[in-house]
Design a protein around this motif. Structure first.
Motif: not given
Length: 431
Positions: A250-261, A346-353
């Protein structure tokens, strides 16, 4: 709770519409008497497999039969079709889940998300046109008075189409969808109906229900409901924007959104083949002025806070994926989105600026100087990107991946061989 058959009978239902979705995102199915409900839930309604786009099934043998096995949770009476209830079916062949069924493709993607302890909710926003043909057979907006240069949010045309829009909203509400808003969009004859977000598979089922209702109610009024991405060259096209959130229980998993994006951006060219799957789609994915000011369709692979000119518009706790257009198969687009996002996770990517600027106001040199990529500018280019991307192509499975490429490359070849009116006007007497 009463058994499903008793509940449907009490609602006056005598017939099931057993519905599935083909590779093109078109609803298919057949009518089955309610007395055969148990058979449909256990085995499914049967179809000739080779007659369905995207199955690649043989014409004979045990694997020639395609069954749409009913999902009991989707059974509901259709308000516009008295006595009939829709039952969504999952593809089954030879007694096993069929890997090339779009709904089964999304089920597999959901399982991969669940393995990470995640679930996805989506709010899908369909834009569409109401059209007609004139005496010469040319397509026009159905409303002759809907010809403003800037028709966005026009309150003169809405009342003229109120009968259809009210019937559509009421039918969706009666079928259990929470309709949020209806507006006139940026093009002449273009509208948008928004309904509440839901679990990803349910959202796709809701979109298919919306399309069923809209086609039926428009036809009853002598209108043509169209989800063609861009029917008019001088008008904006129709998007199918996805608002996406990830959850742990029932909780948002907002912490994973940067890598997902980051994964979504990294796989954007391949995703285009599924989110913008027609030749016509790429008439929408260009930047330029329209009569209403802008196309609102992304062309550059970027993200930014509340930035509607970027491919991904980030918002608190969620993001809006602006690539899909109205012709996208929602199950396949969602499954591909999950595959791309999970690869980033899974690859721990980070989005560009993040980008705060209006990307439509920048020239191509400025875009390139920032290292921002372009989306494919044709279906052929997108298909090449999909073929070269094992993550996104792999999400389709071993049957549907090659079949999707085969069908769509044939579509591109057929288009490329046509001689258009523009070519005749430009070249016939030129040389």
């Amino acid at each position: 709770m009463k058994p499903l058959r008793e509940r449907l009978e009490a609602a006056g239902v005598h017939t099931l519409l057993v519905q599935f979705t083909d590779v093109h995102g078109v609803a298919k199915g057949k009518l089955v008497p309610l007395t055969h409900l148990d058979e449909v839930l256990a085995t499914g309604a049967g179809f000739a497999g080779p007659s369905i786009w995207g199955t690649a099934l043989p014409r004979c043998g045990p694997r020639s039969e395609y069954y749409a096995r009913g999902d009991a949770a989707t059974a509901l009476p259709l308000p516009w079709w008295p006595g009939v209830a829709r039952l969504v079916g999952d593809g089954v062949v030879a007694g096993e889940p069929f890997d090339a069924c779009p709904r089964q493709v999304l089920r597999r993607a959901r399982e991969r998300l669940a393995a990470h302890g995640l679930a996805m909710q989506t709010g899908i926003e369909p834009e569409f046109f109401l059209l007609k043909r004139d005496a010469a057979g040319c397509w026009l907006p159905a409303d002759d008075a809907d010809r403003l240069d800037k028709p966005s949010y026009d309150l003169k045309s809405l009342p003229r189409q109120h009968g259809f829009l009210h019937a559509l909203s009421g039918a969706l509400a009666d079928a259990g969808l929470d309709v949020l808003q209806i507006d006139h969009e940026d093009a002449q004859g273009q509208y948008e109906v928004n309904f509440a977000h839901d679990e990803a598979l349910a959202s796709c089922d809701h979109l298919m229900l919306f399309k069923l209702a809209a086609h039926a109610l428009a036809e009853a009024r002598g209108l043509v409901f169209s989800m063609m991405p861009k029917p008019f060259a001088n008008q904006p096209g129709s998007g199918l924007h996805f608002h996406v959130s990830l959850w742990r229980g029932a909780e948002l998993a907002a912490e994973v959104l940067p890598a997902f994006v980051a994964g979504v951006l990294a796989h954007a060219p391949a995703l285009a083949a599924l989110a913008a799957p027609t030749v016509n789609s790429y008439k929408r994915l260009t930047v330029g002025e329209s009569l209403s000011g802008t196309t609102w369709a992304p062309a550059y692979v970027a993200h930014g806070p509340n930035n509607r000119t970027a491919l991904v518009r980030t918002l608190p706790g969620r993001f809006e994926w602006r690539l899909p257009d109205a012709s996208a198969n929602p199950y396949l687009a969602t499954a591909a989105l999950i595959a791309a996002g999970l690869d980033g996770l899974e690859r721990g990517l980070m989005p560009p600026p993040a980008v705060d600027d209006d990307l439509f106001a920048l020239d191509l040199a400025a875009i390139r100087a920032r290292g921002i990529g372009l989306l494919p500018q044709s279906l052929a280019e997108a298909l090449d990107a999909l073929a070269a991307d094992p993550v996104v192509l792999g999400a389709l499975g071993p049957t549907l991946g090659p079949e999707f490429l085969r069908l769509k490359r044939a579509e591109w070849t057929e288009y490329a061989r046509q001689v258009s009116g523009w070519e005749l006007e430009r070249y016939a007497a030129c040389f």
